[in-house]
Structure formats: C-alpha cells, structure tokens
Write an enzyme that holds these catalytic residues in place. Structure first.
Site, PDB file in Angstrom:
ATOM      1  N   ASP A  94       0.810  -1.226   0.000  1.00 61.57           N
ATOM      2  CA  ASP A  94       0.000   0.000   0.000  1.00 61.57           C
ATOM      3  C   ASP A  94       0.841   1.273   0.000  1.00 61.57           C
ATOM      4  O   ASP A  94       0.421   2.312   0.527  1.00 61.57           O
ATOM      5  CB  ASP A  94      -0.966   0.016   1.197  1.00 61.57           C
ATOM      6  CG  ASP A  94      -1.879  -1.187   1.202  1.00 61.57           C
ATOM      7  OD1 ASP A  94      -2.212  -1.677   0.105  1.00 61.57           O
ATOM      8  OD2 ASP A  94      -2.248  -1.651   2.301  1.00 61.57           O
ATOM      9  N   LYS A 129       1.918   2.106  -5.066  1.00 59.51           N
ATOM     10  CA  LYS A 129       2.478   1.535  -6.298  1.00 59.51           C
ATOM     11  C   LYS A 129       1.577   1.782  -7.510  1.00 59.51           C
ATOM     12  O   LYS A 129       2.045   2.092  -8.598  1.00 59.51           O
ATOM     13  CB  LYS A 129       2.675   0.009  -6.139  1.00 59.51           C
ATOM     14  CG  LYS A 129       3.633  -0.358  -5.022  1.00 59.51           C
ATOM     15  CD  LYS A 129       3.691  -1.856  -4.805  1.00 59.51           C
ATOM     16  CE  LYS A 129       2.421  -2.453  -4.268  1.00 59.51           C
ATOM     17  NZ  LYS A 129       2.056  -2.067  -2.905  1.00 59.51           N
ATOM     18  N   GLY A 162      -4.570  -4.210  -3.939  1.00 60.73           N
ATOM     19  CA  GLY A 162      -5.535  -3.140  -4.186  1.00 60.73           C
ATOM     20  C   GLY A 162      -4.733  -1.913  -4.565  1.00 60.73           C
ATOM     21  O   GLY A 162      -4.087  -1.308  -3.708  1.00 60.73           O
ATOM     22  N   HIS A 163      -4.687  -1.599  -5.838  1.00 62.59           N
ATOM     23  CA  HIS A 163      -3.842  -0.502  -6.339  1.00 62.59           C
ATOM     24  C   HIS A 163      -4.724   0.657  -6.803  1.00 62.59           C
ATOM     25  O   HIS A 163      -5.489   0.507  -7.760  1.00 62.59           O
ATOM     26  CB  HIS A 163      -2.955  -1.012  -7.485  1.00 62.59           C
ATOM     27  CG  HIS A 163      -1.963  -2.050  -7.041  1.00 62.59           C
ATOM     28  ND1 HIS A 163      -1.126  -2.704  -7.901  1.00 62.59           N
ATOM     29  CD2 HIS A 163      -1.667  -2.524  -5.802  1.00 62.59           C
ATOM     30  CE1 HIS A 163      -0.360  -3.550  -7.212  1.00 62.59           C
ATOM     31  NE2 HIS A 163      -0.679  -3.450  -5.939  1.00 62.59           N
ATOM     32  N   GLN A 196       1.921  -6.004  -3.146  1.00 63.60           N
ATOM     33  CA  GLN A 196       2.401  -6.140  -1.768  1.00 63.60           C
ATOM     34  C   GLN A 196       3.719  -5.352  -1.587  1.00 63.60           C
ATOM     35  O   GLN A 196       3.937  -4.397  -2.316  1.00 63.60           O
ATOM     36  CB  GLN A 196       2.576  -7.620  -1.374  1.00 63.60           C
ATOM     37  CG  GLN A 196       1.263  -8.386  -1.253  1.00 63.60           C
ATOM     38  CD  GLN A 196       0.681  -8.827  -2.579  1.00 63.60           C
ATOM     39  OE1 GLN A 196       1.339  -9.476  -3.367  1.00 63.60           O
ATOM     40  NE2 GLN A 196      -0.553  -8.477  -2.847  1.00 63.60           N
TER      41      GLN A 196
END
Ligand code: GDP
Ligand code: IMO
Ligand code: MG
Length: 420
Positions: free
Chosen positions: A13, A16, A40-41, A224
C-alpha cells in the site's frame, strides 16, 4: 532499454498503483509478476477513483499492453468482474490484456480454505486478505494446482477443477469439519470467466523477450511489499510470493539482468495491514492521526491499516536486498501539519538479522527527530517549491537507504507527482 521495476519497499500500500499508472502513459507494456486479488492498487484520475486488483494498473493508459505473468495466482471469477467493471467505465480490456499460460488459478475453494484456516485455532492467524492466495500457491508448489492453460480446452478444464475439488473437499470436511463445496455452485461463474479470459491467454514470457529485443519500454508492477516476501519478509506474517525485484525474473520469464531500473516505493511513514511485527507502530493519537489524514483503510478489504513512523533500518534492508536504483516517496502531504516527524535510524537491541522474527518483534526503535514542514505540499509544481524542512527529511531517507529519491508523490491524483 530493459525493464523498469516498481516495487513496494514496505508492507504494501505504498502507492504503487499511482506510480505504475504514471509510468504507463509512456510505456509499451506493464506486467504484473506475482500476487493476485490480494492487491488493491488505487489510481485517481481527477475525482474518479480506480482500484485495480488483478488487472495491471497500466490499463488506464489506452494502448499500453497489460500482461499478467506466470508468477501470479489469478482468480478468474474476480478477474471477469474487474474486467466487466472497467468496461462499464469505458476501459475495454480485451485487446490490452495478456494472461500467462503458466499462471495458476485461484478457485472458489481456495478462497474458502483461506477463510477457514484463518479462523481455525490450529492455524496461525495471519490476517490475510482471504482472497485464496496462500492456498493457491500451496497447491502450485504441491503440484496439484491448475494452470491457466487448462482453460484452453473446456473438457480438460472441467475435469481438472473437479479432480482438484475432490482433494480440497476432503481437506475441508475431514480436517476442518466444514461442509464441502459443490462444483455446481460455481460452475456457471467459472464458465463465464473462461469465456472472457480465453482470447487473452498467451505466452507472456515470449512476448516480453521479444519486446526486450526490440527495445520496448516495459514496466513491471509489484504487488504487496518486500517485507511481505515469503522468504525475506517477516515470516510467517507474509504473503506467499516474491514482491521484490528478484520476483520479476521468475514471475515474468525474463532473465534477471533484464531489470535495469528498480524504483522502491515508500510512504513517508509506514503502514501495515494484518498481523506481525511492526517496530515503529504508533498505538497512540499520532497513529490515529496518520490513519485519518492518510485515509489508511485497506483498498481490498477496507480494514484499518496500522500506522507508524518511517523505518529506515528496514528501509535500508529492503533497498539493499532489492538493489533499488532510486526511490519514490509518497504521501508526505499527510505529514504536513505535524510539529515533529520521527525517523527510525537504528534499533537499540537488534542484531540486524530481520529474518529472525524474534529479533524484529523485540526491536526497540531509536529515532531521529525532524522539524515538521507545517505546510501543504500538495500544490507544489517543482522540487524547488518544497519547504527546506521537507527536503532535509528526504535527504535523511536517501542517506539511510543509500539511494536517491527520484520522485515525490504529493497527493492521490495522477498528476500530483514531482520528478526530482
Ligand atoms: P498500492 O497498493 O501500493 O497501490 O497503494 P494503495 O492504493 O493500496 O494505497 C495508497 C493510497 O494512498 C491510495 O488511496 C492512494 O490513492 C493514496 N495515495 C497515493 N499517493 C498518495 C500521495 O502522495 N498522497 C496522498 N495523500 N495519497 C496518496
Ligand atoms: P498491495 O498490492 C497490504 C497482507 C495481508 C496479510 C498478509 C498475507 O495493495 O500493496 P495474503 O492475502 O496475501 O495471504 O495476506 O499480507 N497483504 C497486503 N497488505 N497491501 C497488499 O497489497 C497486501 N496483500 C496482502 O494483510 O497481512
Ligand atoms: Mg494496496
């Protein structure tokens, strides 16, 4: 030209998605090399928020090819949903996405097993995202997983899923005393997902080797962060893949020296979701303030993220382990109203062996304190616009991590990015 790797330098988080989106605009290819729907990007285009889970963040740049590599574990049902959602919002993915033959599938039963083992008292609670990541990688290693290529033939695929379900159901009923899962419960979802994925299945490694040979611009998108690496993170409180630079080669099927630039993404502070050691965690009002000011709630699960100061000891570990050629610092705007900012530059009682969990759990951070910049940096247009106090903080990070800061993200929006 080589591959430019974008890698999370902390516990995930770090921002990225936003940085990958930035480089995607001028890239030919963006390729994910590990993880799956645990990611979750987030990317903001104006006020529009996009949260990418499995589809590479390059998808928001029309014309940029988006590859999902062999190192990924792909949930077909979730992927179909993500692709359909993107199409509803004007991003047609059919031409853009390529999915590796040898990536493995995450089936409904993997999600179920992830949840069951999190709740079973005989298993360690990791605080996983419950997206089936660990069970799918387990099956891959145990050679009972299902590669994407099985989808190419409908009969072979159905037989493989049924065969796998027989094994998984024995585990669910005999070991965990839970009701078994019936093939008919997810047959339609899987079949619809197969229809969407079929035209996208391809030889990702070959495509990348050809692109490297013709000097195409390639970005690899890490999910990650390095401290969640299965081998080099805070085991067992980790994910089941290799989020670092070394994961790029095996996860995409390219030689190690194809990576010519590796940018480590770091928040100006630190967050972690799930269980496990976090030496600089703030369990006080400052931690709460960071969580609220930074909107630190999981992009995948909505869980509140644990917050703390920047850990330059672990930062140096990650930077050297991954050969970061440069650093990107995100979310420093969140620190804008603090009087003082702390940076952990040493541990009082640690040998520096971070692979020994006890060492990390017992680490007592020693802090260097910096005067806060007490201003809003989100409107800055160039590095020169930054306050001196902020530049000093950045310089301290560069010195501790032995790598130059090349990019500073000053807000969530796509354009809030300063190149140094
Ligand atoms: P990722 O998983 O590394 O892509 O990061 P996430 O999307 O899970 O979390 C990063 C969060 O911070 C998202 O909500 C982003 O929109 C947001 N974000 C990214 N960069 C910045 C920044 O520089 N400032 C602020 N305030 N928010 C940012
Ligand atoms: P992005 O790509 C933050 C964490 C989980 C848990 C551990 C194992 O958005 O940075 P898993 O579901 O992978 O088996 O969970 O890893 N985790 C993440 N934390 N960001 C992520 O992804 C994460 N993906 C997994 O919270 O502690
Ligand atoms: Mg995330």
């Amino acid at each position: 030209m080589g591959i430019h790797a974008i890698v999370g330098g902390q516990w995930g988080d770090e921002g990225k998605g936003k940085i990958v989106d930035h480089f995607s605009a001028s890239a030919d290819i963006v390729a994910r090399y590990q993880g799956g729907a645990n990611a979750g990007h987030t990317v903001y285009i104006g006020d529009e928020q996009y949260v990418l889970h499995q589809v590479p963040s390059g998808i928001l740049s029309p014309g940029t090819r988006c590859l999902m590599g062999t190192g990924m574990v792909i949930d077909p049902v979730a992927l179909a949903e993500e692709i359909n959602d993107l199409a509803d919002r004007g991003f047609q993915c059919q031409e853009q996405i390529g999915i590796a033959y040898n990536a493995h599938l995450v089936l409904p039963v993997h999600r179920m097993l992830d949840g069951i083992s999190e709740e079973d008292s005989r298993d360690k609670t990791i605080g996983t995202t419950r997206r089936g990541i660990g069970p799918a990688y387990t099956d891959r290693s145990a050679r009972r997983g299902i590669p994407v290529a099985a989808m190419l033939d409908a009969d072979i695929f159905e037989a493989a899923v049924k065969e796998h379900l027989r094994y998984a159901n024995a585990l669910i009923t005999d070991v965990y005393n839970q009701p078994s899962l019936e093939y008919s419960e997810f047959q339609d979802g899987l079949s619809a997902a197969r229809d969407i994925m079929l035209p996208m299945i391809t030889d990702v490694s070959r495509e990348l080797l050809d692109a490297l040979a013709t000097e195409k611009k390639i970005i690899s998108e890490g999910a990650q962060g390095v401290l969640l690496d299965i081998d080099y993170g805070s085991y067992p409180y980790v994910t089941s893949s290799h989020p670092g630079t070394s994961g790029v080669s095996v996860g995409l099927g390219v030689p190690p020296n194809a990576v010519t630039r590796s940018t480590g993404i770091f928040k100006a502070y630190c967050t972690r979701v799930g269980e496990g050691p976090f030496p600089t965690e703030l369990l006080d009002a400052t931690g709460n303030r960071l969580r609220e000011a930074g909107g630190e709630y999981g992009a995948t699960t909505g869980r509140p993220r644990r917050c703390g100061w920047f850990d330059a000891v672990l930062g140096e570990y990650c930077a050297s382990l991954n050969g970061f050629t440069d650093l990107c610092i995100t979310k420093a705007d969140v620190l804008g109203d603090l009087d003082e900012i702390s940076l952990c530059t040493a541990y009082q009682n640690s040998s520096g062996d971070f692979l020994n969990l006890q060492n990390l759990e017992g680490a007592a951070p020693r802090y260097e304190t910096f005067t806060g910049w007490k201003s809003d940096i989100s409107e800055a247009e160039s590095f020169d616009d930054f306050p001196e106090e902020f530049k000093q903080y950045l310089h301290a990070i560069e010195s501790a991590l032995h790598a130059p800061v090349s990019l500073i993200s000053t807000g969530p929006e796509r354009t809030q990015l300063i190149t140094k």
